[in-house]
Design an enzyme around this catalytic site. Structure first.
Site, PDB file in Angstrom:
ATOM      1  N   GLY A 193       0.472  -1.184  -5.867  1.00  0.00           N
ATOM      2  CA  GLY A 193       1.389  -0.436  -5.017  1.00  0.00           C
ATOM      3  C   GLY A 193       1.977   0.799  -5.674  1.00  0.00           C
ATOM      4  N   GLY A 249       4.646   1.332  -7.412  1.00  0.00           N
ATOM      5  CA  GLY A 249       5.088   1.164  -8.804  1.00  0.00           C
ATOM      6  C   GLY A 249       3.892   1.189  -9.752  1.00  0.00           C
ATOM      7  N   ASP A 285       1.794  -3.038   4.151  1.00  0.00           N
ATOM      8  CA  ASP A 285       2.661  -2.463   5.190  1.00  0.00           C
ATOM      9  C   ASP A 285       2.079  -1.204   5.843  1.00  0.00           C
ATOM     10  OD1 ASP A 285       4.397  -4.418   4.415  1.00  0.00           O
ATOM     11  OD2 ASP A 285       5.942  -3.072   3.612  1.00  0.00           O
ATOM     12  N   MET A 311       5.716  -8.585   8.006  1.00  0.00           N
ATOM     13  CA  MET A 311       5.946  -7.664   6.898  1.00  0.00           C
ATOM     14  C   MET A 311       6.211  -6.255   7.408  1.00  0.00           C
ATOM     15  SD  MET A 311       3.355  -9.786   5.828  1.00  0.00           S
ATOM     16  CE  MET A 311       2.312  -9.870   4.441  1.00  0.00           C
ATOM     17  N   ARG A 355       8.673  -3.522   5.085  1.00  0.00           N
ATOM     18  CA  ARG A 355       9.977  -3.347   4.439  1.00  0.00           C
ATOM     19  C   ARG A 355      10.693  -2.110   4.986  1.00  0.00           C
ATOM     20  NH1 ARG A 355      11.468  -5.456  -0.020  1.00  0.00           N
ATOM     21  NH2 ARG A 355      12.290  -3.471  -0.749  1.00  0.00           N
TER      22      ARG A 355
HETATM   23  O1  JJ5 Z   1       9.812   3.509  -3.451  1.00  0.00           O
HETATM   24  C1  JJ5 Z   1       8.918   3.035  -2.746  1.00  0.00           C
HETATM   25  C2  JJ5 Z   1       7.843   3.854  -2.195  1.00  0.00           C
HETATM   26  C3  JJ5 Z   1       7.541   5.197  -2.280  1.00  0.00           C
HETATM   27  C4  JJ5 Z   1       6.388   5.399  -1.562  1.00  0.00           C
HETATM   28  N1  JJ5 Z   1       8.882   1.756  -2.445  1.00  0.00           N
HETATM   29  C5  JJ5 Z   1       7.947   1.167  -1.710  1.00  0.00           C
HETATM   30  C6  JJ5 Z   1       6.847   1.886  -1.069  1.00  0.00           C
HETATM   31  C7  JJ5 Z   1       6.849   3.294  -1.407  1.00  0.00           C
HETATM   32  N2  JJ5 Z   1       5.979   4.235  -1.043  1.00  0.00           N
HETATM   33  C8  JJ5 Z   1       4.779   4.031  -0.216  1.00  0.00           C
HETATM   34  C9  JJ5 Z   1       3.631   3.612  -1.076  1.00  0.00           C
HETATM   35  C10 JJ5 Z   1       3.151   2.329  -1.010  1.00  0.00           C
HETATM   36  C11 JJ5 Z   1       2.071   1.942  -1.798  1.00  0.00           C
HETATM   37  C12 JJ5 Z   1       1.481   2.837  -2.635  1.00  0.00           C
HETATM   38 CL1  JJ5 Z   1       0.117   2.436  -3.632  1.00  0.00          CL
HETATM   39  C13 JJ5 Z   1       1.962   4.096  -2.725  1.00  0.00           C
HETATM   40 CL2  JJ5 Z   1       1.201   5.168  -3.820  1.00  0.00          CL
HETATM   41  C14 JJ5 Z   1       3.048   4.506  -1.935  1.00  0.00           C
END
Ligand code: JJ5
Length: 450
Positions: A189, A191, A220, A263, A265
């Site tokens: 994801g 992070g 999501d 799901m 968030r």
């Molecule tokens: O801070 C975040 C954030 C920023 C972008 N928390 C959760 C999800 C998020 N996104 C979307 C996102 C979800 C998965 C991936 Cl791999 C990426 Cl690069 C961005």
């Protein structure tokens, strides 16, 4: 600092490790397994770096700025010249964060493409997320071969195991150097992708040539600049069955209420798609459309009215919806740094019960939270196909020395997205857009509960 609405062509550029001087084995008679095929590809099928996919396809949104070219993503796919010599290559794969349908398909796709198309001999799987690189955890590495990955897409989860949480980037790069890894594929994801970028920065600081390519994971579907994330379709498929069950339960008794938490968030993609696929939801509550419980046109009075008329109701709520309604202290963050959300499903169930009891309406509520059943299933065929193609695109990109990027699909084509761009924001359902309008039309719920 990236401002999503003010992107310049340069924001979409992809970093590379250097010029590509090696002939791609896809052009010649290469068949590492001796399968006998002659040419994998014709010259015309190689992608050129000038092949681009426009960021915007709506004329009304294309604002011609001072630059003479429009922002556009690099098209993914095989290049005639590559950066690495495949015969001398060692590749690493890691999966991080929560499980998601399709993880094993992506691992399998990467291994098969590297082995059969590029002739790469050594692929290592690092176990349990970024922990797998650090000696202190004592996780063994796993040799990945066509033989031991050939059937893994038939099961959910990840054969590599996974974990959440940050690990020291210098120590991860120490490990990559120690083990002579030239390419790292990071499946995870936001992070994980931020971590992958930091790994790549540490690599650059040391003057090393290690490509770090991400395969972004979010069930999501909240990825900016990516049409659809892998696992999302499977999630909707399983969620669809949960909603059918909830509807059946609701219909089977007087004033039956089926409540399903899905799901999402910060975005209601799974909720909206599942609602539309099943056409059985009467109320859909998503984070993008705040709602009141008790106003004159609040959710609870609307539910009461529905029950009086139809004697049953089916409700879908995204996990991130209505967080503002639940009192109490925050729950802090999980190991990935995500804010922990309060349980809107249980909260709504209690609120519905209290309200209907006070109104003197006898009722039955069946609450279903299918999240773990959704995350852990194998991918549906169409999701498997998507994972495989993402994996192929990631391998082609990495072989050309591209780094600090993720692969994705944009406007029906596979593209390279710079990692900073993919992590700079979330894709959310537009409460004034056509998807939400379809949900409102399909459910009959009011535009806002106020
Ligand atoms: O801070 C975040 C954030 C920023 C972008 N928390 C959760 C999800 C998020 N996104 C979307 C996102 C979800 C998965 C991936 Cl791999 C990426 Cl690069 C961005």
């Amino acid at each position: 600092m990236i401002t999503p609405h003010l992107l310049t062509p340069d924001d979409l550029n992809i970093k590379t490790l250097g010029p590509c001087k090696v002939d791609s084995p896809l052009a010649s008679s290469v068949s590492p397994s001796g399968s006998g095929s002659d040419h994998f590809i014709h010259a015309a099928e190689f992608v050129q770096d000038s092949h681009r996919v426009l960021l915007e396809d709506r004329l009304d949104r294309i604002v011609k700025k001072s630059h003479d070219t429009l922002p556009a993503f690099e098209l993914a796919g095989p290049r005639r010249k590559i950066f690495f010599d495949p015969h001398k290559l060692r590749v690493g794969i890691v999966t991080c964060g929560g499980i998601c349908p399709g993880l094993n398909d992506v691992i399998r796709g990467i291994v098969m493409e590297l082995h059969y198309r590029y002739g790469v001999k050594s692929v290592l799987g690092f176990r349990y997320g970024y922990e797998g690189f650090l000696p202190q955890y004592g996780h063994d590495v796993m040799e990945l071969t066509p033989q031991n990955v050939k059937n893994i897409h038939e099961t959910g989860g990840t054969i590599l195991g996974t974990s959440r949480g940050d690990q020291s980037k210098p120590e991860i790069v120490d490990c990559l150097e120690r083990m002579n890894v030239n390419i790292l594929f990071a499946i995870g994801g936001d992070g994980t992708q931020r971590g992958a970028k930091q790994i790549s920065e540490e690599v650059e600081r040391r003057g090393e040539k290690i490509a770090v390519v991400g395969i972004p994971k979010t069930i999501d579907n909240d990825l900016m600049y990516i049409d659809k994330s892998f696992g999302f379709e499977t999630a909707v498929h399983v969620a669809f069955h949960a909603v059918q069950c909830a509807h059946t339960e609701a219909e089977s008794c007087i004033n039956g209420i089926g409540l399903v938490k899905l799901m999402g968030r910060d975005s209601g993609w799974i909720a909206c798609h599942t609602a539309l696929a099943s056409s059985q939801a009467n109320f859909v509550l998503i984070p993008e459309s705040p709602f009141q419980l008790h106003g004159t046109k609040g959710f609870l009075p609307c539910l009461l009215q529905r029950l009086r008329h139809r004697r049953h109701a089916c409700i879908i709520v995204s996990e991130g919806a209505g967080q503002d309604l639940i009192s109490g202290d925050g729950l802090g963050n999980d190991a990935s740094g995500n804010v922990k959300y309060k349980d809107i499903g249980l909260f709504l169930k209690q609120q519905i019960k209290d309200y209907l009891d006070a109104e003197g309406m006898k009722h039955t509520i069946k609450y279903i939270d299918p999240s773990y059943m959704i995350r852990s299933v194998p991918a549906t065929p169409n999701d498997s196909l998507y994972c495989l193609r993402l994996a192929q695109a990631a391998v082609h990109a990495a072989m050309t020395g591209r780094t600090e990027m993720v692969v994705g699909r944009w406007r029906e084509q596979f593209v390279h997205v710079p990692t900073p761009l993919s992590t700079c924001g979330r894709k959310t359902v537009d409460p004034e857009g056509d998807l939400w309008l379809s949900v409102l039309e399909n459910t009959g719920q009011p535009m806002v509960f106020e």
